[in-house]
Write a protein that holds these residues in place. Structure first.
Motif, mmCIF file in Angstrom:
data_model
loop_
_atom_site.group_PDB
_atom_site.id
_atom_site.type_symbol
_atom_site.label_atom_id
_atom_site.label_comp_id
_atom_site.label_asym_id
_atom_site.label_seq_id
_atom_site.Cartn_x
_atom_site.Cartn_y
_atom_site.Cartn_z
ATOM 1 N N ARG A 24 12.756 39.171 26.924
ATOM 2 C CA ARG A 24 11.444 39.820 26.975
ATOM 3 C C ARG A 24 10.427 39.068 26.116
ATOM 4 N NH1 ARG A 24 8.487 44.264 23.927
ATOM 5 N NH2 ARG A 24 9.492 43.084 22.270
ATOM 6 N N ASN A 25 10.826 38.684 24.908
ATOM 7 C CA ASN A 25 9.913 37.938 24.031
ATOM 8 C C ASN A 25 9.545 36.580 24.618
ATOM 9 O OD1 ASN A 25 9.987 40.073 22.271
ATOM 10 N ND2 ASN A 25 11.530 39.159 20.928
ATOM 11 N N ALA A 26 10.514 35.916 25.243
ATOM 12 C CA ALA A 26 10.232 34.621 25.880
ATOM 13 C C ALA A 26 9.273 34.799 27.057
ATOM 14 C CB ALA A 26 11.530 33.971 26.341
ATOM 15 N N LEU A 27 9.438 35.865 27.821
ATOM 16 C CA LEU A 27 8.515 36.134 28.932
ATOM 17 C C LEU A 27 7.106 36.407 28.402
ATOM 18 C CD1 LEU A 27 10.816 38.289 31.217
ATOM 19 C CD2 LEU A 27 9.933 35.998 31.725
ATOM 20 N N HIS A 28 7.007 37.136 27.305
ATOM 21 C CA HIS A 28 5.699 37.368 26.693
ATOM 22 C C HIS A 28 5.065 36.047 26.273
ATOM 23 C CE1 HIS A 28 6.270 41.885 25.511
ATOM 24 N NE2 HIS A 28 6.337 41.679 26.815
ATOM 25 N N ALA A 29 5.868 35.150 25.699
ATOM 26 C CA ALA A 29 5.360 33.839 25.277
ATOM 27 C C ALA A 29 4.883 33.011 26.466
ATOM 28 C CB ALA A 29 6.442 33.078 24.509
ATOM 29 N N LEU A 30 5.425 33.307 27.649
ATOM 30 C CA LEU A 30 5.016 32.601 28.871
ATOM 31 C C LEU A 30 3.896 33.342 29.608
ATOM 32 C CD1 LEU A 30 8.553 31.584 30.172
ATOM 33 C CD2 LEU A 30 6.791 30.051 29.260
ATOM 34 N N SER A 31 3.252 34.269 28.911
ATOM 35 C CA SER A 31 2.104 35.027 29.425
ATOM 36 C C SER A 31 2.481 36.128 30.409
ATOM 37 C CB SER A 31 1.066 34.084 30.065
ATOM 38 O OG SER A 31 0.567 33.202 29.086
ATOM 39 N N GLU A 37 10.362 45.788 29.280
ATOM 40 C CA GLU A 37 11.765 45.809 28.877
ATOM 41 C C GLU A 37 12.580 44.934 29.818
ATOM 42 O OE1 GLU A 37 15.256 49.154 28.075
ATOM 43 O OE2 GLU A 37 13.239 49.793 28.617
ATOM 44 N N VAL A 38 13.594 44.294 29.269
ATOM 45 C CA VAL A 38 14.549 43.517 30.064
ATOM 46 C C VAL A 38 15.943 43.998 29.687
ATOM 47 C CG1 VAL A 38 15.506 41.227 30.542
ATOM 48 C CG2 VAL A 38 13.047 41.486 30.173
ATOM 49 N N GLU A 39 16.715 44.359 30.675
ATOM 50 C CA GLU A 39 18.103 44.758 30.454
ATOM 51 C C GLU A 39 19.006 43.704 31.068
ATOM 52 O OE1 GLU A 39 18.885 48.689 31.895
ATOM 53 O OE2 GLU A 39 17.044 49.473 31.025
ATOM 54 N N THR A 40 19.959 43.223 30.295
ATOM 55 C CA THR A 40 20.877 42.212 30.804
ATOM 56 C C THR A 40 22.176 42.868 31.237
ATOM 57 O OG1 THR A 40 21.794 41.754 28.621
ATOM 58 C CG2 THR A 40 19.903 40.421 29.321
ATOM 59 N N GLY A 41 22.949 42.109 31.986
ATOM 60 C CA GLY A 41 24.225 42.609 32.470
ATOM 61 C C GLY A 41 25.068 41.473 33.011
#
Length: 84
Positions: A24-31, A37-41
């Motif tokens: 999620r933080n990396a996506l924010h950094a990419l605008s 929220e991001v849920e992994t699995g």
């Protein structure tokens, strides 16, 4: 008959997901600021032999309970389809 079991394992609600937070933080950094929220699995595809669909479903459920998912922190869903 051959069957394909498709299993999705995710964290139970309330379990902290550090990998999801990092993504999620990396996506924010990419605008991509709209991502809340991001849920992994994990995803598994299991091909198996069984006499019936019910037997294949039972075996896939056993695999999930014994190895593929950690019942303390994870939950799973699955579907079984006949392979022709």
């Amino acid at each position: 008959m051959k069957y394909c079991g498709k299993v999705v394992v995710t964290l139970k609600p309330g379990v902290f997901d550090p990998q999801g937070m990092t993504i999620r933080n990396a996506l924010h950094a990419l605008s991509y600021r709209e991502v809340e929220e991001v849920e992994t699995g994990k995803y598994f595809r299991v091909t198996l032999e069984a006499r019936t669909r019910e037997e294949a479903e039972r075996r896939v459920r056993e695999m999930c309970d014994q190895l593929l998912a950690n019942p303390v922190i994870e939950q799973y869903t699955f579907e079984v389809q006949e392979i022709r």
